[in-house]
Design a protein around this motif. Structure first.
Motif, PDB file in Angstrom:
ATOM      1  N   HIS A 143      -6.544  14.903  -5.700  1.00 38.51           N
ATOM      2  CA  HIS A 143      -6.121  14.170  -4.516  1.00 38.51           C
ATOM      3  C   HIS A 143      -5.797  15.151  -3.378  1.00 38.51           C
ATOM      4  O   HIS A 143      -6.329  15.055  -2.283  1.00 38.51           O
ATOM      5  N   ALA A 300     -17.798   6.626  -3.367  1.00 31.99           N
ATOM      6  CA  ALA A 300     -16.912   6.644  -2.196  1.00 31.99           C
ATOM      7  C   ALA A 300     -17.665   7.138  -0.964  1.00 31.99           C
ATOM      8  O   ALA A 300     -17.435   6.670   0.148  1.00 31.99           O
ATOM      9  N   ASN A 304     -19.302   2.329   1.550  1.00 28.15           N
ATOM     10  CA  ASN A 304     -18.706   1.835   2.795  1.00 28.15           C
ATOM     11  C   ASN A 304     -19.471   2.316   4.020  1.00 28.15           C
ATOM     12  O   ASN A 304     -19.614   1.592   5.005  1.00 28.15           O
ATOM     13  N   SER A 371      -4.583  -3.402  -0.416  1.00 32.69           N
ATOM     14  CA  SER A 371      -4.009  -2.214  -1.063  1.00 32.69           C
ATOM     15  C   SER A 371      -3.103  -2.708  -2.177  1.00 32.69           C
ATOM     16  O   SER A 371      -2.221  -3.521  -1.935  1.00 32.69           O
ATOM     17  N   THR A 443      -2.614   6.032  -0.397  1.00 29.51           N
ATOM     18  CA  THR A 443      -4.037   5.836  -0.707  1.00 29.51           C
ATOM     19  C   THR A 443      -4.899   5.745   0.551  1.00 29.51           C
ATOM     20  O   THR A 443      -6.054   5.335   0.475  1.00 29.51           O
ATOM     21  N   CYS A 445      -7.550   6.331   3.075  1.00 31.45           N
ATOM     22  CA  CYS A 445      -8.849   6.954   2.789  1.00 31.45           C
ATOM     23  C   CYS A 445      -8.925   8.382   3.329  1.00 31.45           C
ATOM     24  O   CYS A 445      -8.805   8.601   4.535  1.00 31.45           O
TER      25      CYS A 445
END
Ligand code: HEM
Ligand SMILES: *[C@@H]1O[C@H](CO)[C@@H](O)[C@H](O)[C@H]1NC(C)=O
Ligand SMILES: *[C@@H]1O[C@H](CO)[C@@H](O)[C@H](O)[C@H]1NC(C)=O
Ligand SMILES: CC(=O)N[C@H]1CO[C@H](CO)[C@@H](O)[C@@H]1O
Length: 505
Positions: A143, A300, A304, A371, A443, A445
């Motif tokens: 992350h 990912a 999108n 979310s 979270t 993006c």
């Protein structure tokens, strides 16, 4: 003997059922703490929410939140509670609250969607949530690396530039095939057209020349099969049967990525992919499982972006006056783009306020993302609302994006100038947590700057070079989005949009 026409033998069972129903409704509408958010009673207590979400997908939650008009409310679930938030200020409080976390969902969700083995899930679970002084887990490590890499700075610029270049190469190649047609256009399904460009280009700039899409073009279809069955993979009941196409697609890509990694091709990948592989190895992931993990990053990077590009192109070409304005703006910012060049995203961002506004509005109108957070410990949200440990909380982006109290009376309309910098300066500030396209809080993006650069650079080139028209002439009718699915990404249209793509006169 009958009672109002009902046979006597049925009276007791019917009364018992009605009584049971009333008791269930009563239980399901009771607060477990005086400060719990208002409980919304459903026609079918406990199971109504599950059935609604299975049958209607994200639409169910969105419509319930719109109807209810409470900033936060509670739904009783079998053995649990669900809290639904659709208010920007409360959303900001959710994002700050350390007892609300997405992390507990990661091991289970990635295991189901990607097919991780038990040993790898154990690694994912270890030190999942940051504690003060203990050893760092895989998830916090990866992350932090991804967020740092994609934050504004040199590495972001480098990645954005390589994405623009790969996309421009494909667009320029398409331009040359149109030139060979001497003025005649090509008929395309606009969504598939965008998907193809974004899939091929993303695989190249992230995974290098030996990426799994370039080595076998059937892997492109496999990728979209995987995407379209993701909801069923998440349910994970005999996926090889209930989600056959998605399962096959996933396994095909996994196998290609396994070969890719075993042959060491990731050494020619982008730096961010090399970092990801290195972190996975350091935490004890086996190569076969790293292949599965990388599929999530490819996902990912592609999905999108592809679908947003489709909507952005459509919104612009469906409005001839707007198209002319955007072209004027792009021409004066970018000058002559006849050569082999990509469109510079930094220049677009700084000098094309209408285009940037359309981009943001496209995401506002297109995004239905929720979310999700798990309540880790009994907590009081914003000093006001009691939330019970182990409940699920959802911030319903789809409801906030059409809320007239936030966006004004035209919240349901597409307003290309809504996010124009001049207008934003003049009006009351919109709460930053109201815009959910990229999620928010822990979270949020990490790819948002990158995706903005990539999409605007790609679409600018399309707008500059081509005319996109509906097949048979006339003007485009913009289809509704398919909102009866689990919103795991920007929604697709309910029907195909066939168009003719021509070189601009
Ligand atoms: C228009 C394009 C995009 C949209 C609308 C979008 C939206 C989102 C959203 C809504 C989330 C989850 C937020 C939440 O659950 O609250 C997310 C997560 C993520 N996105 Fe994006 N995204 C886009 C493009 C990208 C791109 C191009 C990349 C990478 C190349 C990327 C990488 C990621 C990653 C890695 C995560 C997971 C973050 C985590 O560790 O929690 N995204 N994105
Ligand atoms: C885009 O333009 C900016 C300045 O306007 C420049 O610094 C940057 O290097 C350019 N990017 C690319 C990829 O050419
Ligand atoms: C979070 O949970 C802990 C442990 O139950 C509790 O002490 C703390 O007050 C909670 N924090 C908030 C903001 O509610
Ligand atoms: C609840 C939900 O659908 N959340 C999704 C929001 O978008 C991200 C990225 O596309 C997904 O990973 C989440 O599952």
């Amino acid at each position: 003997m009958d009672l109002f026409g009902v046979p006597r033998s049925l009276v007791i069972p019917i009364l018992a059922t009605v009584f049971f129903y009333i008791v269930m409704r009563h239980l399901a509408s009771r607060k477990i703490d005086g400060r719990e958010p208002p409980v919304v009673g459903l026609a079918l207590p406990y199971l109504g929410a599950l059935i609604g979400m299975v049958v209607q997908g994200g639409k169910w939650l969105r419509d319930l939140a719109i109807q209810t008009k409470e900033p936060i409310f509670t739904i009783a679930m079998p053995g649990s509670r669900m809290y639904i938030v659709s208010d920007p200020a409360l959303t900001a409080a959710v994002q700050r609250n350390k007892n609300l976390s997405f992390s507990p969902l990661i091991p289970e969700a990635t295991q189901r969607i990607l097919g991780l083995d038990a040993e790898t899930v154990k690694i994912v679970r270890k030190n999942l949530i940051r504690e003060n002084n203990n050893e760092r887990g895989f998830i916090p490590d990866i992350h932090d690396m991804v967020y740092a890499y994609m934050a504004p700075g040199e590495s972001l610029d480098e990645l954005s530039a390589s994405a623009s270049v790969e996309l421009a190469k494909l667009v320029r190649h398409y331009q040359s095939t149109l030139q060979a047609l001497k003025g005649q256009g090509k008929v395309e399904d606009l969504l598939l057209w965008c998907q193809h460009f974004v899939t091929v280009a993303t695989a190249r700039f992230l995974y290098g020349p030996k990426n799994p899409i370039d080595v076998d073009s059937e892997n492109e279809d496999a990728f979209w099969d995987f995407d379209h069955g993701l909801g069923f993979l998440l349910v994970n009941v005999m996926p090889s049967i209930t989600a056959k196409k998605a399962y096959k697609g996933r396994e095909r890509l996994v196998s290609a990525l396994q070969t890719y990694l075993k042959e060491g091709h990731h050494k020619t990948a982008s730096q961010i992919v090399q970092n990801r592989v290195e972190i996975s190895l350091r935490h004890g992931w086996k190569i076969d499982m790293i292949a599965r993990g990388e599929l999530s990053f490819l996902f990912a990077g592609i999905v999108n972006t592809a679908i947003t590009s489709f909507w952005l192109i459509l919104h612009i070409f469906a409005r001839p006056d707007l198209l002319a304005e955007v072209r004027g703006e792009l021409a004066s910012a970018l000058g002559d783009l006849k050569s082999a060049h990509a469109a510079n995203a930094t220049t677009i961002r700084n000098q094309c306020p209408i285009f940037m506004s359309i981009f943001r509005e496209t995401l506002r109108v297109g995004s239905e993302n929720s979310s999700t957070r798990i309540v880790l410990a009994d907590t009081v949200l914003a000093d006001q609302y009691f939330l019970k440990k182990d409940s699920v909380l959802q911030v319903v982006g789809g409801a906030m994006h059409v809320d007239q109290r936030i966006w004004g009376p035209d919240a349901n309309n597409f307003d290309p100038y809504r996010f124009h910098e001049d207008r934003l300066k003049k009006q009351d500030k919109i709460h930053p947590a109201a815009y959910r396209a990229f999620g928010g809080g822990a979270t949020l993006c990490p790819g948002r700057h990158f995706a903005t650069n990539e999409i605007t650079s790609f679409v600018a080139l399309v707008v500059i070079l081509f005319d996109v028209e509906p097949v048979g002439g006339g003007s485009f009718v913009i289809p509704r989005k398919r909102d009866n699915v689990l919103p795991i990404h920007i929604l697709e249209p309910v029907r195909h949009v066939d168009c003719t793509i021509k070189l601009r006169a």
